[in-house]
Design an enzyme around this catalytic site. Structure first.
Site, PDB file in Angstrom:
ATOM      1  N   GLU A 284      -1.757   8.043 -11.278  1.00 24.19           N
ATOM      2  CA  GLU A 284      -2.560   6.912 -10.801  1.00 24.19           C
ATOM      3  C   GLU A 284      -2.131   6.471  -9.407  1.00 24.19           C
ATOM      4  O   GLU A 284      -2.928   5.922  -8.649  1.00 24.19           O
ATOM      5  CB  GLU A 284      -2.406   5.724 -11.762  1.00 24.19           C
ATOM      6  CG  GLU A 284      -3.634   5.472 -12.594  1.00 24.19           C
ATOM      7  CD  GLU A 284      -3.527   4.267 -13.517  1.00 24.19           C
ATOM      8  OE1 GLU A 284      -4.415   4.118 -14.337  1.00 24.19           O
ATOM      9  OE2 GLU A 284      -2.550   3.481 -13.435  1.00 24.19           O
ATOM     10  N   HIS A 305       7.073  28.344 -25.661  1.00 20.65           N
ATOM     11  CA  HIS A 305       6.321  29.267 -26.528  1.00 20.65           C
ATOM     12  C   HIS A 305       4.815  29.094 -26.365  1.00 20.65           C
ATOM     13  O   HIS A 305       4.036  29.633 -27.142  1.00 20.65           O
ATOM     14  CB  HIS A 305       6.760  29.054 -27.978  1.00 20.65           C
ATOM     15  CG  HIS A 305       8.200  29.413 -28.184  1.00 20.65           C
ATOM     16  ND1 HIS A 305       8.616  30.594 -28.743  1.00 20.65           N
ATOM     17  CD2 HIS A 305       9.337  28.746 -27.826  1.00 20.65           C
ATOM     18  CE1 HIS A 305       9.936  30.646 -28.761  1.00 20.65           C
ATOM     19  NE2 HIS A 305      10.401  29.527 -28.197  1.00 20.65           N
ATOM     20  N   LYS A 419     -15.727   3.901 -16.824  1.00 18.61           N
ATOM     21  CA  LYS A 419     -16.071   2.659 -17.536  1.00 18.61           C
ATOM     22  C   LYS A 419     -17.533   2.304 -17.298  1.00 18.61           C
ATOM     23  O   LYS A 419     -18.251   1.948 -18.225  1.00 18.61           O
ATOM     24  CB  LYS A 419     -15.188   1.496 -17.054  1.00 18.61           C
ATOM     25  CG  LYS A 419     -13.752   1.614 -17.466  1.00 18.61           C
ATOM     26  CD  LYS A 419     -12.990   0.360 -17.059  1.00 18.61           C
ATOM     27  CE  LYS A 419     -11.504   0.589 -17.118  1.00 18.61           C
ATOM     28  NZ  LYS A 419     -10.735  -0.432 -16.432  1.00 18.61           N
TER      29      LYS A 419
HETATM   30  O1  PA5 Z   1      -2.157   0.867 -14.439  1.00 18.28           O
HETATM   31  C1  PA5 Z   1      -3.158   0.224 -14.713  1.00 18.28           C
HETATM   32  O2  PA5 Z   1      -3.537  -0.712 -14.022  1.00 18.28           O
HETATM   33  C2  PA5 Z   1      -3.976   0.566 -15.939  1.00 18.28           C
HETATM   34  O3  PA5 Z   1      -3.437   1.629 -16.647  1.00 18.28           O
HETATM   35  C3  PA5 Z   1      -4.016  -0.651 -16.840  1.00 18.28           C
HETATM   36  O4  PA5 Z   1      -2.716  -1.002 -17.227  1.00 18.28           O
HETATM   37  C4  PA5 Z   1      -4.879  -0.400 -18.063  1.00 18.28           C
HETATM   38  O5  PA5 Z   1      -6.172  -0.052 -17.685  1.00 18.28           O
HETATM   39  C5  PA5 Z   1      -4.923  -1.623 -18.957  1.00 18.28           C
HETATM   40  O6  PA5 Z   1      -5.410  -2.719 -18.244  1.00 18.28           O
HETATM   41  P1  PA5 Z   1      -5.286  -4.180 -18.816  1.00 18.28           P
HETATM   42  O7  PA5 Z   1      -3.857  -4.516 -18.891  1.00 18.28           O
HETATM   43  O8  PA5 Z   1      -6.033  -5.048 -17.852  1.00 18.28           O
HETATM   44  O9  PA5 Z   1      -5.935  -4.171 -20.180  1.00 18.28           O
END
Ligand code: PA5
Length: 443
Positions: A284, A305, A419
């Site tokens: 990310e 393996h 989303k």
């Molecule tokens: O790193 C991030 O921002 C995402 O992985 C969020 O943590 C994830 O989408 C969950 O978001 P939220 O805490 O708003 O539910």
């Protein structure tokens, strides 16, 4: 040294002058981080968090964890991504992946990290008739997977113990002021814990997001924070010996030579979720603007393996980073077997950890022969202290690495697209135009 970056197997792949050449860029990345003037600079709260964390909230977390442990058989944690992976990763690394089976006390299950009805039903089946507490974790309070699971969990709790008692068993970790989860928590009287404004999900495991579930398993969160604090003191100083920066430099030098995939590996299965946490952290943070190393992972010798063939002999576009855990939690002495029916007596009269180590050393040498660069991160053991230390090591390296790639390591614009499509296909009001366009494409 609890955690160190070891370049002893890299000599054939990176020359000293290459480290020297990239060093000014590392220094520039460091200056941007410290001066807080680089991209994403409003999300740098993790940098000094192991020192500056909210001590009052930390004490409340410990109290809540004590209460949950005394009053519950099971804690269900609902969260996804950064609001899920860190807690589970630390728990499994420190307590082992079978901690629920081994520990007498509280069991802990995670949900809200997928949309599988079978998965959620299984957790509800496990929890029927048990004393259950719930920790819902969402910074935004609106994440579909988490909200959906939490909706089901609330109904389950209310059916099991009634609404009033259900409200005594729910703990919410969310924004300090904004969002529907915070409003709901306040209106129902649930204790709330804070996801700090200046900390993104993948950097949040040492806030209440991770600390409450972790503390509920009995892990020493003081030791976890101390490990991170000691790593912070060491890795927030610029210098050629800063191992976190050296790791960032090595992976970027290799990336520029066409090594586009990093495989994080460990010979301890308890590290499996730490691998997943690392993949989110680096994936990310770096995968944007059509750039970035693709973070993959393996557990060895298991995956030797399956993936071993490709790594040894397939496309030469990868390097391996091995988390070398020097001391396993426990060892197993191998005895000779009369008759040597399996031909394995040559392994006898020593600990099994020696066999695991030789498997690692042999694999490293074979993969070097195969042209795959080998990076080593040496870790004394998977104690809470050293896992905290490792978390900070990866954070610093990731931030530096992102700046070396000239991306903003602290945003994640790409996660919104799925989303939008999902909401449109599910008929969420406001998405009508997109719904029609997507349905036409699916015909
Ligand atoms: O790193 C991030 O921002 C995402 O992985 C969020 O943590 C994830 O989408 C969950 O978001 P939220 O805490 O708003 O539910």
């Amino acid at each position: 040294m609890s955690v160190s970056f070891n370049t002893k197997h890299l000599n054939a792949f990176i020359a000293e002058h290459e480290y020297a050449a990239i060093y000014p860029q590392v220094a520039a990345a460091h200056e941007m981080l410290e001066a807080k003037n680089g991209p994403g600079n409003d999300f740098l709260g993790w940098m000094y968090q192991p020192r500056d964390y909210d001590k009052e909230e930390f004490a409340r977390i410990k109290e809540a964890a004590k209460k949950i442990r005394e009053e519950s058989d099971v804690l269900i944690v609902a969260g996804i991504g950064g609001s899920y992976l860190g807690a589970r990763a630390v728990i499994e690394a420190v307590k082992g992946m079978y901690h629920n089976d081994v520990d007498d006390g509280l069991k802990i299950y995670f949900c809200g990290n997928n949309i599988s009805p079978s998965y959620l039903n299984t957790i509800l089946d496990i929890c029927k008739g048990k004393r259950v507490s719930v920790n819902v974790i969402s910074k935004s309070g609106t994440t579909t997977e988490t909200s959906l699971a939490f909706r089901v969990l609330r109904k389950f709790l209310e059916e099991q113990v009634g609404e009033e008692e259900a409200n005594n068993r729910i703990y919410a970790t969310t924004d300090k002021a904004r969002g529907i989860l915070k409003q709901l928590a306040d209106s129902k009287g649930w204790p709330t814990f804070v996801v700090p404004d200046d900390i993104g999900g993948r950097f949040s495991v040492l806030s209440a997001v991770g600390l409450l579930p972790i503390a509920c398993t009995g892990i020493d969160i003081d030791a976890l924070m101390q490990g991170a604090a000691d790593a912070m003191a060491r890795f927030s100083k610029l210098g050629p010996d800063n191992d976190a920066y050296k790791y960032a430099a090595a992976r970027n030098i290799l990336y520029r030579k066409g090594k586009q995939i990093e495989i994080l590996e460990c010979y301890e299965p308890d590290f499996t979720l730490m691998n997943e946490w690392y993949k989110q952290l680096f994936g990310e943070s770096e995968g944007k603007d059509q750039k970035g190393l693709f973070p993959a992972s393996c557990i060895f010798s298991t995956d030797l393996h399956s993936m071993g063939q490709f790594i040894q002999d397939g496309a030469r576009n990868m390097f391996e980073t091995i988390v070398n855990v020097k001391n396993p939690v426990s060892d197993l002495y191998l005895e000779e077997v009369e008759g040597n029916f399996d031909g394995l007596n040559f392994l006898a009269n020593q600990n099994m950890s020696v066999v695991n180590r030789k498997a690692m050393e042999g694999t490293i040498l074979a993969h070097i022969e195969g042209g795959v660069p080998q990076l080593l991160i040496d870790v004394d053991d998977l104690s809470a202290y050293n896992v905290g230390y490792l978390i900070y090591f990866f954070w610093r390296a990731c931030a530096c690495s992102g700046y070396l790639l000239s991306v903003n390591p602290f945003n994640q614009p790409g996660v919104e697209d799925y989303k939008k499509n999902m909401f449109a296909l599910l008929g969420k009001p406001g998405y009508e135009e997109l719904t029609a366009a997507l349905e036409a494409k699916l015909k």
